[in-house]
Design a protein around this motif. Sequence first.
Motif, mmCIF file in Angstrom:
data_model
loop_
_atom_site.group_PDB
_atom_site.id
_atom_site.type_symbol
_atom_site.label_atom_id
_atom_site.label_comp_id
_atom_site.label_asym_id
_atom_site.label_seq_id
_atom_site.Cartn_x
_atom_site.Cartn_y
_atom_site.Cartn_z
ATOM 1 N N ALA A 129 92.866 22.844 -8.556
ATOM 2 C CA ALA A 129 91.729 22.734 -8.372
ATOM 3 C C ALA A 129 91.186 23.107 -6.725
ATOM 4 O O ALA A 129 89.989 24.191 -5.590
ATOM 5 C CB ALA A 129 91.161 21.766 -8.287
ATOM 6 N N ALA A 130 91.999 22.293 -5.735
ATOM 7 C CA ALA A 130 92.131 23.182 -4.316
ATOM 8 C C ALA A 130 92.573 24.375 -4.315
ATOM 9 O O ALA A 130 91.769 25.340 -3.202
ATOM 10 C CB ALA A 130 93.590 22.261 -3.672
ATOM 11 N N ALA A 131 93.297 25.777 -5.025
ATOM 12 C CA ALA A 131 93.534 26.474 -5.021
ATOM 13 C C ALA A 131 92.851 27.840 -4.551
ATOM 14 O O ALA A 131 92.334 28.745 -4.422
ATOM 15 C CB ALA A 131 94.197 26.679 -5.693
ATOM 16 N N VAL A 132 91.547 27.148 -6.020
ATOM 17 C CA VAL A 132 90.114 27.462 -6.296
ATOM 18 C C VAL A 132 89.262 27.790 -5.585
ATOM 19 O O VAL A 132 88.691 28.276 -4.739
ATOM 20 C CB VAL A 132 90.006 27.319 -8.012
ATOM 21 C CG1 VAL A 132 88.098 27.345 -7.734
ATOM 22 C CG2 VAL A 132 90.155 27.534 -9.167
ATOM 23 N N ALA A 133 89.028 26.434 -5.088
ATOM 24 C CA ALA A 133 88.266 26.222 -4.102
ATOM 25 C C ALA A 133 88.940 26.384 -2.559
ATOM 26 O O ALA A 133 87.706 27.887 -1.796
ATOM 27 C CB ALA A 133 88.402 24.301 -3.583
ATOM 28 N N GLY A 134 89.463 26.838 -2.149
ATOM 29 C CA GLY A 134 90.632 28.084 -0.942
ATOM 30 C C GLY A 134 89.750 29.491 -1.540
ATOM 31 O O GLY A 134 89.735 29.867 -0.046
ATOM 32 N N TYR A 135 90.228 29.983 -2.207
ATOM 33 C CA TYR A 135 89.890 31.511 -3.301
ATOM 34 C C TYR A 135 88.340 31.654 -2.360
ATOM 35 O O TYR A 135 88.472 32.500 -1.903
ATOM 36 C CB TYR A 135 90.522 31.456 -4.043
ATOM 37 C CG TYR A 135 89.632 32.713 -4.517
ATOM 38 C CD1 TYR A 135 91.116 34.388 -4.776
ATOM 39 C CD2 TYR A 135 88.824 33.123 -5.164
ATOM 40 C CE1 TYR A 135 90.496 35.564 -4.218
ATOM 41 C CE2 TYR A 135 87.858 34.429 -5.695
ATOM 42 C CZ TYR A 135 88.791 35.256 -5.246
ATOM 43 O OH TYR A 135 88.832 36.360 -5.840
ATOM 44 N N ARG A 136 87.370 30.976 -3.266
ATOM 45 C CA ARG A 136 86.170 30.942 -2.707
ATOM 46 C C ARG A 136 85.736 31.294 -1.591
ATOM 47 O O ARG A 136 85.058 31.964 -1.188
ATOM 48 C CB ARG A 136 85.885 30.230 -3.615
ATOM 49 C CG ARG A 136 85.840 30.307 -5.219
ATOM 50 C CD ARG A 136 84.820 29.771 -6.149
ATOM 51 N NE ARG A 136 85.093 30.083 -7.392
ATOM 52 C CZ ARG A 136 85.056 28.863 -8.240
ATOM 53 N NH1 ARG A 136 85.234 27.749 -8.070
ATOM 54 N NH2 ARG A 136 85.231 29.564 -9.561
ATOM 55 N N ARG A 137 86.540 30.018 -0.567
ATOM 56 C CA ARG A 137 86.101 30.070 0.713
ATOM 57 C C ARG A 137 86.713 31.433 1.778
ATOM 58 O O ARG A 137 85.783 31.654 1.720
ATOM 59 C CB ARG A 137 86.716 28.830 1.520
ATOM 60 C CG ARG A 137 86.886 28.632 2.761
ATOM 61 C CD ARG A 137 87.425 27.434 3.183
ATOM 62 N NE ARG A 137 88.479 26.940 2.594
ATOM 63 C CZ ARG A 137 89.357 27.083 2.657
ATOM 64 N NH1 ARG A 137 89.813 28.139 4.162
ATOM 65 N NH2 ARG A 137 90.776 27.100 2.469
ATOM 66 N N HIS A 138 88.145 31.544 1.293
ATOM 67 C CA HIS A 138 88.248 32.910 1.583
ATOM 68 C C HIS A 138 86.985 34.127 1.198
ATOM 69 O O HIS A 138 86.668 35.107 2.460
ATOM 70 C CB HIS A 138 89.042 33.229 1.337
ATOM 71 C CG HIS A 138 90.210 33.140 2.587
ATOM 72 N ND1 HIS A 138 90.416 32.602 3.423
ATOM 73 C CD2 HIS A 138 91.414 31.703 1.423
ATOM 74 C CE1 HIS A 138 91.204 31.258 3.515
ATOM 75 N NE2 HIS A 138 92.115 30.614 2.776
ATOM 76 N N TYR A 139 86.951 34.011 -0.265
ATOM 77 C CA TYR A 139 85.997 35.340 -0.872
ATOM 78 C C TYR A 139 84.501 35.977 0.119
ATOM 79 O O TYR A 139 84.590 36.420 0.071
ATOM 80 C CB TYR A 139 85.811 35.621 -2.093
ATOM 81 C CG TYR A 139 85.384 36.503 -2.987
ATOM 82 C CD1 TYR A 139 85.822 37.942 -3.422
ATOM 83 C CD2 TYR A 139 84.453 36.435 -2.676
ATOM 84 C CE1 TYR A 139 85.605 38.544 -3.476
ATOM 85 C CE2 TYR A 139 83.993 37.800 -3.586
ATOM 86 C CZ TYR A 139 83.520 38.548 -3.801
ATOM 87 O OH TYR A 139 83.964 39.833 -4.304
ATOM 88 N N VAL A 140 83.817 34.304 0.344
ATOM 89 C CA VAL A 140 83.054 34.483 0.124
ATOM 90 C C VAL A 140 82.406 35.124 1.708
ATOM 91 O O VAL A 140 81.912 35.903 1.879
ATOM 92 C CB VAL A 140 82.012 33.499 0.019
ATOM 93 C CG1 VAL A 140 80.500 33.119 1.176
ATOM 94 C CG2 VAL A 140 81.980 33.038 -0.700
ATOM 95 N N ARG A 141 83.540 34.776 2.848
ATOM 96 C CA ARG A 141 83.637 34.824 4.534
ATOM 97 C C ARG A 141 84.369 37.008 4.461
ATOM 98 O O ARG A 141 83.583 37.713 4.540
ATOM 99 C CB ARG A 141 84.784 34.146 4.265
ATOM 100 C CG ARG A 141 84.938 35.179 6.133
ATOM 101 C CD ARG A 141 86.144 34.520 7.022
ATOM 102 N NE ARG A 141 87.742 34.217 5.770
ATOM 103 C CZ ARG A 141 88.281 35.052 6.316
ATOM 104 N NH1 ARG A 141 87.822 36.247 7.540
ATOM 105 N NH2 ARG A 141 89.397 34.225 5.826
ATOM 106 N N LEU A 142 84.842 37.257 3.247
ATOM 107 C CA LEU A 142 85.644 38.357 3.129
ATOM 108 C C LEU A 142 84.544 39.702 1.593
ATOM 109 O O LEU A 142 84.776 40.896 2.530
ATOM 110 C CB LEU A 142 86.654 38.707 2.333
ATOM 111 C CG LEU A 142 87.838 38.179 3.435
ATOM 112 C CD1 LEU A 142 89.306 37.488 2.411
ATOM 113 C CD2 LEU A 142 88.112 38.640 4.680
ATOM 114 N N ALA A 143 83.745 38.905 1.529
ATOM 115 C CA ALA A 143 83.117 39.677 0.817
ATOM 116 C C ALA A 143 82.219 40.984 1.943
ATOM 117 O O ALA A 143 81.793 42.120 0.759
ATOM 118 C CB ALA A 143 82.462 39.295 -0.936
ATOM 119 N N ALA A 144 81.133 40.587 2.040
ATOM 120 C CA ALA A 144 80.198 41.143 3.024
ATOM 121 C C ALA A 144 80.551 41.843 3.002
ATOM 122 O O ALA A 144 80.124 42.980 3.518
ATOM 123 C CB ALA A 144 79.585 39.393 3.481
#
Length: 201
Positions: free
Chosen positions: A61-76
């Motif tokens: 669960a923490a890994a999923v949250a961590g990934y999403r935090r990074h992805y939202v920042r990097l996606a743009a």
Amino acid sequence: MGFVGFDLDMTLIDSRPAIMAAFAELARETGTRIDLTAVDGRLGIKLEDEVAFWFPAGEQAAAVAGYRRHYVRLAAENTTALPGAAQALAAVRAAGERVAVITAKHPISVGPSMRAAGLTADELFTHVHGPEKAAVLRTLAATAYVGDSPPDMAAAVAAGVRAVGVSTGSFGAEALYEAGADVVLDALTGFPSWYSALATA
């Protein structure tokens, strides 16, 4: 008014750079070895299922949250529309049908990705995969589903709609045909002519 469904990752958008960068950041942050080549070979599955390959149950669960935090920042800055994506959506709308994007991506990740690519959907269904996509397609009474993975093709077959593969992801034409594709396009640049022929058949 009918619907044509589209997958998102590696069908409409090139999300591979953002996905790989987010997993690399997650690996660095957690000190966990993540084989990015293996991740790349499974693009299209739910994030939770991918994370399960690399983290024990108590850490997922923490890994999923961590990934999403990074992805939202990097996606743009790391997401682009794939060739022909905008034209494919325009062709559907010009024919009087509507565009439904049906993706395994989480809602928090879809918005930044689509904005970066300059694409919009008339209906958006997120965090669905495989048989869940088939259920959405049946509810919409869609005429076709366009995707880049065997589970996408299987979902279209299960829903009784035309299965349109594009070999812009991790899977070639043979794998898509084996999963039930009615047609496989090299890229969405070929979609408008295929769709026009279908509409006038």
